[in-house]
Design a protein around this motif. Structure first.
Motif, PDB file in Angstrom:
ATOM      1  N   UNK B 100       0.834  -1.202   0.000  1.00  0.00           N
ATOM      2  CA  UNK B 100       0.000   0.000   0.000  1.00  0.00           C
ATOM      3  C   UNK B 100       0.868   1.251   0.000  1.00  0.00           C
ATOM      4  N   UNK B 101       0.519   2.179  -0.882  1.00  0.00           N
ATOM      5  CA  UNK B 101       1.234   3.460  -0.929  1.00  0.00           C
ATOM      6  C   UNK B 101       0.232   4.567  -0.695  1.00  0.00           C
ATOM      7  N   UNK B 102       0.380   5.251   0.421  1.00  0.00           N
ATOM      8  CA  UNK B 102      -0.567   6.324   0.723  1.00  0.00           C
ATOM      9  C   UNK B 102      -0.333   7.488  -0.232  1.00  0.00           C
ATOM     10  N   UNK B 103      -1.398   8.227  -0.505  1.00  0.00           N
ATOM     11  CA  UNK B 103      -1.306   9.364  -1.413  1.00  0.00           C
ATOM     12  C   UNK B 103      -1.958   9.089  -2.744  1.00  0.00           C
ATOM     13  N   UNK B 104      -2.073   7.803  -3.116  1.00  0.00           N
ATOM     14  CA  UNK B 104      -2.706   7.484  -4.394  1.00  0.00           C
ATOM     15  C   UNK B 104      -4.221   7.449  -4.249  1.00  0.00           C
ATOM     16  N   UNK B 105      -4.699   6.935  -3.145  1.00  0.00           N
ATOM     17  CA  UNK B 105      -6.139   6.887  -2.873  1.00  0.00           C
ATOM     18  C   UNK B 105      -6.306   6.671  -1.384  1.00  0.00           C
ATOM     19  N   UNK B 106      -7.423   7.128  -0.853  1.00  0.00           N
ATOM     20  CA  UNK B 106      -7.669   6.874   0.565  1.00  0.00           C
ATOM     21  C   UNK B 106      -7.978   5.399   0.742  1.00  0.00           C
ATOM     22  N   UNK B 107      -7.458   4.841   1.819  1.00  0.00           N
ATOM     23  CA  UNK B 107      -7.654   3.412   2.055  1.00  0.00           C
ATOM     24  C   UNK B 107      -9.141   3.080   2.174  1.00  0.00           C
ATOM     25  N   UNK B 108      -9.893   3.915   2.879  1.00  0.00           N
ATOM     26  CA  UNK B 108     -11.314   3.638   3.087  1.00  0.00           C
ATOM     27  C   UNK B 108     -12.073   3.638   1.751  1.00  0.00           C
ATOM     28  N   UNK B 109     -11.688   4.538   0.871  1.00  0.00           N
ATOM     29  CA  UNK B 109     -12.322   4.580  -0.456  1.00  0.00           C
ATOM     30  C   UNK B 109     -11.993   3.310  -1.240  1.00  0.00           C
ATOM     31  N   UNK B 110     -10.714   2.928  -1.202  1.00  0.00           N
ATOM     32  CA  UNK B 110     -10.307   1.689  -1.878  1.00  0.00           C
ATOM     33  C   UNK B 110     -11.077   0.488  -1.311  1.00  0.00           C
TER      34      UNK B 110
END
Lengths: 157, 221
Positions: B100-110
């Protein structure tokens, strides 16, 4: 914000301003304050539907399900041991075992040398008088020991 | 009403804000840069899960499982299927977390995207399933939590939600129950904010009619 837009917002998102778009919330609230009667009529209708929707409750997950999902997670990595508490490496173990082996050998050699020197001190070399009665290379007593009696006595009776 | 220079400025600002809002409403899902630029509140926890931290794993399950169960239950109308979806979603999390790489999409949205895809897989599968085989009554032998849920929930609300077209239901569940922003919900559904509002307005209109019918029924008793 217009009257039409305010109606559209409430029709879509309901009466709770938290659900309104971030970029329109402040304007919509300001419009509602400025047009209380009209806004209240729209909000009241939407509020009734919001309250009805809120009656749909979902029970929280069971503890068993939580544990089942946690158990399915990958196994945790072992906690790294700090360097000063690190277990001795194989190389270090080999070094220690080699030193111990060499030490044991040296101790054995010293013990042997000490024993020999004590034996020699306790058994002085044979004098010249003994020379005619025996070999200069006198064998230890146990090498000359034999059973009593003649060898002939071993024959069948 | 006073007509001053300040009011003129105010109107100009209001017009600018309106045009910005209109642009945001009309923006398609990939243009929702404002959503992605927000700090992800789950980023640190997901990073720890990726490092196989047992405490983080449990914390993430306790944090996300209720939301997943609620989403899937309302989308599918079936608790057991919803629990299956939640378990499958967590399997995806365990696989994805180390990468997981933060900044590409919010985890909750994914995570919502994953759960919605799993729900849609099941909804598509139902088209081939005879309707009479679908469970429509609570199992009397079900767990106590489920019996409690069956007692406490208002069957008419659940039935009304289930009767909505699936895209209207999805829009309502994401914005009302999951409390996602309009841009997040529109992004998940791959539609514009205007299209989302249209779906929501139709869903609420249908539900209002049902609510009015229910209240009329109470009044007549």
């Amino acid at each position: 914000m217009t009257s039409e837009r305010f109606h559209t917002l409430v029709d879509a998102y309901g009466a709770d301003p938290r659900r309104w778009p971030d970029y329109e919330r402040a304007d919509a609230l300001a419009w509602a304050r400025a047009h209380r009667t009209e806004a209240n009529a729209v909000l009241e209708e939407a509020l009734a539907l919001d309250a009805w929707l809120a009656r749909d409750m979902i029970a929280p997950p069971s503890r068993a399900l939580v544990e089942q999902i946690v158990a399915a997670a990958p196994v945790p990595m072992p906690v790294p041991v700090p360097v000063h508490h690190k277990a001795p490496s194989k190389r270090r173990m080999f070094w220690w075992s080699g030193a111990a082996f060499a030490g044991a050998g040296l101790a054995g050699a010293l013990a042997g040398a000490l024993t020999m020197s004590l034996v020699l001190l306790g058994n002085p070399p044979p004098s010249a008088d003994d020379a005619g009665h025996g070999s200069a290379h006198e064998s230890p007593s146990w090498m000359s020991m034999s059973f009593d009696g003649s060898i002939d006595d071993w024959g069948d009776e | 009403m006073q007509s001053t220079g300040t009011e003129t400025d105010s109107k100009a600002n209001s017009n600018a804000a309106a045009s910005t809002a209109a642009a945001a409403r009309g923006a398609s899902a990939p243009a929702r840069c404002g959503v992605l630029s927000e700090r992800d509140p789950d980023a640190e926890l997901v990073a720890r899960v990726g490092a196989r931290d047992a405490g983080a794993v449990r914390a993430l399950v306790l944090n996300k499982l209720p939301r997943l169960i609620a989403l899937a239950t309302r989308m599918l109308g079936d608790r057991m299927e919803a629990e299956d979806v939640a378990q499958e979603a967590f399997v995806r999390i365990w696989k994805q977390a180390p990468h997981w790489r933060s900044g590409e999409a919010k985890f909750d949205t994914w995570l919502h995207r994953v759960a919605l895809n799993l729900c849609y897989d099941r909804l598509r599968g139902r088209r081939e399933t005879p309707a009479e085989t679908l469970p429509d009554e609570p199992d009397p032998a079900a767990a106590p939590e489920q019996r409690l849920e069956a007692r406490s929930r208002d069957e008419r609300v659940r039935a009304a939600l289930a009767a909505l077209p699936v895209r209207q239901r999805e829009a309502l569940v994401l914005t009302y129950y999951q409390e996602l922003s309009n841009l997040e919900a529109a992004g998940l559904m791959g539609i514009s904010a205007d299209a989302l509002e249209s779906l929501l307005a139709r869903a609420r209109r249908t539900l209002r009619i049902q609510l009015a019918g229910e209240q009329a029924g109470k009044d007549s008793v």
